[in-house]
Design a protein around this motif. Structure first.
Motif, PDB file in Angstrom:
ATOM      1  N   HIS A  54      -7.557 -14.432  -2.874  1.00  0.00           N
ATOM      2  CA  HIS A  54      -6.774 -13.945  -4.015  1.00  0.00           C
ATOM      3  C   HIS A  54      -7.124 -12.497  -4.344  1.00  0.00           C
ATOM      4  CE1 HIS A  54      -4.569 -13.982  -7.763  1.00  0.00           C
ATOM      5  NE2 HIS A  54      -5.662 -13.573  -8.397  1.00  0.00           N
ATOM      6  N   MET A  55      -8.413 -12.177  -4.445  1.00  0.00           N
ATOM      7  CA  MET A  55      -8.852 -10.824  -4.773  1.00  0.00           C
ATOM      8  C   MET A  55      -8.467  -9.858  -3.655  1.00  0.00           C
ATOM      9  SD  MET A  55     -10.273  -8.866  -6.983  1.00  0.00           S
ATOM     10  CE  MET A  55     -11.276  -9.838  -8.072  1.00  0.00           C
ATOM     11  N   ARG A  56      -8.686 -10.269  -2.408  1.00  0.00           N
ATOM     12  CA  ARG A  56      -8.358  -9.430  -1.260  1.00  0.00           C
ATOM     13  C   ARG A  56      -6.859  -9.121  -1.232  1.00  0.00           C
ATOM     14  NH1 ARG A  56     -10.494 -12.407   2.698  1.00  0.00           N
ATOM     15  NH2 ARG A  56      -8.570 -13.543   3.027  1.00  0.00           N
ATOM     16  N   ASP A  57      -6.027 -10.130  -1.473  1.00  0.00           N
ATOM     17  CA  ASP A  57      -4.584  -9.915  -1.477  1.00  0.00           C
ATOM     18  C   ASP A  57      -4.157  -8.964  -2.597  1.00  0.00           C
ATOM     19  OD1 ASP A  57      -4.338 -11.540   0.710  1.00  0.00           O
ATOM     20  OD2 ASP A  57      -3.605 -13.278  -0.412  1.00  0.00           O
ATOM     21  N   ASN A  58      -4.780  -9.079  -3.765  1.00  0.00           N
ATOM     22  CA  ASN A  58      -4.469  -8.159  -4.862  1.00  0.00           C
ATOM     23  C   ASN A  58      -4.805  -6.718  -4.494  1.00  0.00           C
ATOM     24  OD1 ASN A  58      -3.478 -10.120  -6.585  1.00  0.00           O
ATOM     25  ND2 ASN A  58      -5.431 -10.428  -7.618  1.00  0.00           N
ATOM     26  N   ILE A  59      -5.953  -6.512  -3.884  1.00  0.00           N
ATOM     27  CA  ILE A  59      -6.355  -5.158  -3.474  1.00  0.00           C
ATOM     28  C   ILE A  59      -5.418  -4.625  -2.403  1.00  0.00           C
ATOM     29  CG2 ILE A  59      -8.154  -3.834  -2.289  1.00  0.00           C
ATOM     30  CD1 ILE A  59     -10.185  -5.641  -3.794  1.00  0.00           C
ATOM     31  N   ILE A  60      -5.091  -5.445  -1.439  1.00  0.00           N
ATOM     32  CA  ILE A  60      -4.186  -5.036  -0.359  1.00  0.00           C
ATOM     33  C   ILE A  60      -2.830  -4.636  -0.923  1.00  0.00           C
ATOM     34  CG2 ILE A  60      -2.898  -5.853   1.650  1.00  0.00           C
ATOM     35  CD1 ILE A  60      -5.418  -7.574   2.301  1.00  0.00           C
ATOM     36  N   ASN A  61      -2.293  -5.442  -1.810  1.00  0.00           N
ATOM     37  CA  ASN A  61      -0.981  -5.141  -2.387  1.00  0.00           C
ATOM     38  C   ASN A  61      -1.012  -3.898  -3.262  1.00  0.00           C
ATOM     39  OD1 ASN A  61       0.402  -7.254  -1.152  1.00  0.00           O
ATOM     40  ND2 ASN A  61      -0.203  -8.676  -2.734  1.00  0.00           N
ATOM     41  N   LEU A  62      -2.107  -3.689  -3.965  1.00  0.00           N
ATOM     42  CA  LEU A  62      -2.202  -2.548  -4.855  1.00  0.00           C
ATOM     43  C   LEU A  62      -2.414  -1.233  -4.109  1.00  0.00           C
ATOM     44  CD1 LEU A  62      -2.330  -1.519  -7.770  1.00  0.00           C
ATOM     45  CD2 LEU A  62      -4.789  -1.991  -7.728  1.00  0.00           C
ATOM     46  N   TYR A  63      -3.332  -1.213  -3.146  1.00  0.00           N
ATOM     47  CA  TYR A  63      -3.730   0.040  -2.496  1.00  0.00           C
ATOM     48  C   TYR A  63      -3.110   0.263  -1.131  1.00  0.00           C
ATOM     49  CZ  TYR A  63      -7.078   0.384  -6.242  1.00  0.00           C
ATOM     50  OH  TYR A  63      -7.656   0.478  -7.462  1.00  0.00           O
ATOM     51  N   PHE A  64      -2.737  -0.775  -0.457  1.00  0.00           N
ATOM     52  CA  PHE A  64      -2.182  -0.631   0.890  1.00  0.00           C
ATOM     53  C   PHE A  64      -0.698  -0.970   0.949  1.00  0.00           C
ATOM     54  CE2 PHE A  64      -6.723  -1.520   1.406  1.00  0.00           C
ATOM     55  CZ  PHE A  64      -7.095  -0.427   2.179  1.00  0.00           C
ATOM     56  N   LEU A  65      -0.111  -1.220  -0.206  1.00  0.00           N
ATOM     57  CA  LEU A  65       1.323  -1.503  -0.311  1.00  0.00           C
ATOM     58  C   LEU A  65       1.765  -2.601   0.648  1.00  0.00           C
ATOM     59  CD1 LEU A  65       2.556   2.175  -0.589  1.00  0.00           C
ATOM     60  CD2 LEU A  65       2.067   0.588  -2.453  1.00  0.00           C
ATOM     61  N   GLY A  66       0.917  -3.611   0.803  1.00  0.00           N
ATOM     62  CA  GLY A  66       1.249  -4.759   1.638  1.00  0.00           C
ATOM     63  C   GLY A  66       0.963  -4.552   3.111  1.00  0.00           C
ATOM     64  N   GLY A  67       0.535  -3.373   3.522  1.00  0.00           N
ATOM     65  CA  GLY A  67       0.243  -3.120   4.932  1.00  0.00           C
ATOM     66  C   GLY A  67      -1.241  -2.949   5.154  1.00  0.00           C
TER      67      GLY A  67
ATOM     68  N   LYS B 282     -15.361   2.150   6.916  1.00  0.00           N
ATOM     69  CA  LYS B 282     -15.656   0.873   7.563  1.00  0.00           C
ATOM     70  C   LYS B 282     -16.397  -0.061   6.603  1.00  0.00           C
ATOM     71  CE  LYS B 282     -17.797  -1.071  11.686  1.00  0.00           C
ATOM     72  NZ  LYS B 282     -18.537  -0.794  12.914  1.00  0.00           N
ATOM     73  N   LYS B 283     -17.356   0.485   5.859  1.00  0.00           N
ATOM     74  CA  LYS B 283     -18.106  -0.300   4.882  1.00  0.00           C
ATOM     75  C   LYS B 283     -17.180  -0.847   3.793  1.00  0.00           C
ATOM     76  CE  LYS B 283     -22.069   0.062   1.780  1.00  0.00           C
ATOM     77  NZ  LYS B 283     -23.100   0.941   1.226  1.00  0.00           N
ATOM     78  N   ALA B 284     -16.256  -0.015   3.318  1.00  0.00           N
ATOM     79  CA  ALA B 284     -15.310  -0.445   2.282  1.00  0.00           C
ATOM     80  C   ALA B 284     -14.390  -1.541   2.811  1.00  0.00           C
ATOM     81  CB  ALA B 284     -14.494   0.748   1.790  1.00  0.00           C
ATOM     82  N   MET B 285     -13.922  -1.387   4.034  1.00  0.00           N
ATOM     83  CA  MET B 285     -13.034  -2.401   4.608  1.00  0.00           C
ATOM     84  C   MET B 285     -13.774  -3.729   4.804  1.00  0.00           C
ATOM     85  SD  MET B 285     -10.179  -0.973   4.641  1.00  0.00           S
ATOM     86  CE  MET B 285      -9.167  -2.046   5.607  1.00  0.00           C
ATOM     87  N   ASN B 286     -15.030  -3.660   5.234  1.00  0.00           N
ATOM     88  CA  ASN B 286     -15.823  -4.886   5.387  1.00  0.00           C
ATOM     89  C   ASN B 286     -16.001  -5.573   4.043  1.00  0.00           C
ATOM     90  OD1 ASN B 286     -16.121  -4.636   8.154  1.00  0.00           O
ATOM     91  ND2 ASN B 286     -18.061  -3.555   7.997  1.00  0.00           N
ATOM     92  N   ARG B 287     -16.208  -4.799   3.001  1.00  0.00           N
ATOM     93  CA  ARG B 287     -16.363  -5.363   1.652  1.00  0.00           C
ATOM     94  C   ARG B 287     -15.076  -6.044   1.211  1.00  0.00           C
ATOM     95  NH1 ARG B 287     -17.713  -8.259  -2.176  1.00  0.00           N
ATOM     96  NH2 ARG B 287     -17.802  -7.432  -4.271  1.00  0.00           N
ATOM     97  N   ILE B 288     -13.941  -5.392   1.427  1.00  0.00           N
ATOM     98  CA  ILE B 288     -12.654  -5.980   1.053  1.00  0.00           C
ATOM     99  C   ILE B 288     -12.419  -7.275   1.822  1.00  0.00           C
ATOM    100  CG2 ILE B 288     -10.141  -5.666   1.173  1.00  0.00           C
ATOM    101  CD1 ILE B 288     -10.682  -2.652   0.614  1.00  0.00           C
ATOM    102  N   GLU B 289     -12.726  -7.266   3.101  1.00  0.00           N
ATOM    103  CA  GLU B 289     -12.522  -8.452   3.929  1.00  0.00           C
ATOM    104  C   GLU B 289     -13.433  -9.610   3.522  1.00  0.00           C
ATOM    105  OE1 GLU B 289     -13.020  -6.870   7.851  1.00  0.00           O
ATOM    106  OE2 GLU B 289     -10.961  -6.128   7.940  1.00  0.00           O
ATOM    107  N   SER B 290     -14.554  -9.312   2.861  1.00  0.00           N
ATOM    108  CA  SER B 290     -15.486 -10.368   2.469  1.00  0.00           C
ATOM    109  C   SER B 290     -15.093 -11.057   1.159  1.00  0.00           C
ATOM    110  CB  SER B 290     -16.901  -9.789   2.315  1.00  0.00           C
ATOM    111  OG  SER B 290     -17.009  -9.017   1.136  1.00  0.00           O
ATOM    112  N   LEU B 291     -14.125 -10.514   0.456  1.00  0.00           N
ATOM    113  CA  LEU B 291     -13.704 -11.075  -0.832  1.00  0.00           C
ATOM    114  C   LEU B 291     -12.867 -12.339  -0.641  1.00  0.00           C
ATOM    115  CD1 LEU B 291     -12.645  -7.740  -2.546  1.00  0.00           C
ATOM    116  CD2 LEU B 291     -14.739  -9.038  -2.970  1.00  0.00           C
ATOM    117  N   ASP B 292     -12.755 -13.112  -1.709  1.00  0.00           N
ATOM    118  CA  ASP B 292     -11.912 -14.307  -1.625  1.00  0.00           C
ATOM    119  C   ASP B 292     -10.451 -13.878  -1.428  1.00  0.00           C
ATOM    120  OD1 ASP B 292     -10.365 -14.432  -4.326  1.00  0.00           O
ATOM    121  OD2 ASP B 292     -12.438 -14.136  -4.961  1.00  0.00           O
TER     122      ASP B 292
END
Length: 64
Positions: A49-62, A37-47
């Motif tokens: 562009h950065m958030r989309d890069n992380i999502i595409n890299l680690y969550f394969l767009g989902g 939950k802490k990691a997801m909150n951190r990802i959601e707090s990013l700008d």
């Protein structure tokens, strides 16, 4: 002692070999959920562009 979230009986779902005694990755199920939950909150707090890069890299767009 509580059971580790990664302990699946005969094997560890995180490491290749199961050796629970003194494992530095030990977390209870509750601790693992709080950490996620802490990691997801951190990802959601990013700008965006950065958030989309992380999502595409680690969550394969989902994401969730």
């Amino acid at each position: 002692m509580d059971k580790c979230f990664a302990d699946n009986g005969n094997k560890c779902t995180i490491l290749r070999t199961k050796n629970c005694k003194g494992c530095k990755f030990f977390k209870t199920q509750k601790q693992a959920e709080e950490s996620e939950k802490k990691a997801m909150n951190r990802i959601e707090s990013l700008d965006t562009h950065m958030r989309d890069n992380i999502i595409n890299l680690y969550f394969l767009g989902g994401f969730r």
